[in-house]
Design a protein around this motif. Structure first.
Motif, PDB file in Angstrom:
ATOM      1  N   ARG A   1      73.842  63.245  25.753  1.00  0.00           N
ATOM      2  CA  ARG A   1      72.029  63.428  25.826  1.00  0.00           C
ATOM      3  C   ARG A   1      72.872  61.479  25.079  1.00  0.00           C
ATOM      4  O   ARG A   1      73.414  61.674  23.930  1.00  0.00           O
TER       5      ARG A   1
ATOM      6  N   GLN B   1      69.890  60.415  24.945  1.00  0.00           N
ATOM      7  CA  GLN B   1      67.835  60.030  24.514  1.00  0.00           C
ATOM      8  C   GLN B   1      67.398  61.490  24.077  1.00  0.00           C
ATOM      9  O   GLN B   1      67.960  61.843  24.799  1.00  0.00           O
ATOM     10  N   THR B   2      66.926  61.203  23.057  1.00  0.00           N
ATOM     11  CA  THR B   2      65.989  62.453  23.293  1.00  0.00           C
ATOM     12  C   THR B   2      65.522  62.717  23.625  1.00  0.00           C
ATOM     13  O   THR B   2      64.498  61.865  24.992  1.00  0.00           O
ATOM     14  N   ARG B   3      64.620  63.639  24.358  1.00  0.00           N
ATOM     15  CA  ARG B   3      62.967  64.145  25.048  1.00  0.00           C
ATOM     16  C   ARG B   3      61.672  63.094  24.213  1.00  0.00           C
ATOM     17  O   ARG B   3      61.636  63.126  25.755  1.00  0.00           O
ATOM     18  N   GLY B   4      61.757  62.896  23.492  1.00  0.00           N
ATOM     19  CA  GLY B   4      60.832  62.141  22.811  1.00  0.00           C
ATOM     20  C   GLY B   4      60.894  60.620  23.498  1.00  0.00           C
ATOM     21  O   GLY B   4      59.780  59.941  22.674  1.00  0.00           O
ATOM     22  N   GLY B   5      62.152  60.246  23.347  1.00  0.00           N
ATOM     23  CA  GLY B   5      62.901  58.778  24.590  1.00  0.00           C
ATOM     24  C   GLY B   5      63.148  57.956  23.205  1.00  0.00           C
ATOM     25  O   GLY B   5      63.014  56.880  23.035  1.00  0.00           O
ATOM     26  N   ILE B   6      63.638  58.862  21.805  1.00  0.00           N
ATOM     27  CA  ILE B   6      64.830  57.907  20.979  1.00  0.00           C
ATOM     28  C   ILE B   6      65.908  58.008  21.172  1.00  0.00           C
ATOM     29  O   ILE B   6      66.456  58.431  21.512  1.00  0.00           O
TER      30      ILE B   6
END
Length: 126
Positions: free
Chosen positions: A20, A22-27
């Motif tokens: 990944r 990008q995190t699930r939060g969009g970072i």
């Protein structure tokens, strides 16, 4: 002629999921902070694992595995295949059943647990 890998002993072949960025939060994560991905799909299973009822793993299951003992297979250019000991597979992702979970199910279990506790003598130490 196509090559394939057949794991021997208590091992399975896993195609590792992409890492990944990008995190699930969009970072968006920089390359140095990349989160190691330890999930993948089972590509092949040894005969020993297939015949062992203690390991309910099947081809194409998504699994979570500990990467320490995973052996990379140099069969693909981006090296996403790993031979993993079955003991290093710590979880299999399953879909939730269609049966809705009812509050009564939890209440019955709680009542059973409480009734077990009532059998303890007040003088006994826990």
């Amino acid at each position: 002629m196509d090559e394939f890998v057949e794991p021997l002993g208590p091992r399975i072949l896993i195609r590792k999921d992409e890492s990944r960025h990008q995190t699930r939060g969009g970072i968006v994560l920089p390359d140095q902070a990349e989160i190691p991905t330890i999930t993948g799909r089972v590509v092949e299973i040894s005969t020993e694992v297939e015949n062992d009822e203690d390991f309910p793993v099947a081809k194409y299951d998504k699994v979570l595995f500990h990467p320490k003992n995973a052996i990379p297979v140099d069969l693909e250019p981006n090296n996403v295949l790993f031979v993993v000991p079955i003991d290093d597979v710590v979880a299999v992702f399953r879909r939730q059943s269609n049966r809705p979970i009812e509050e009564a199910d939890f209440e019955n279990e709680l009542d059973d647990d409480i009734s077990d506790l009532s059998e303890l003598d007040d003088n006994e130490e826990l």
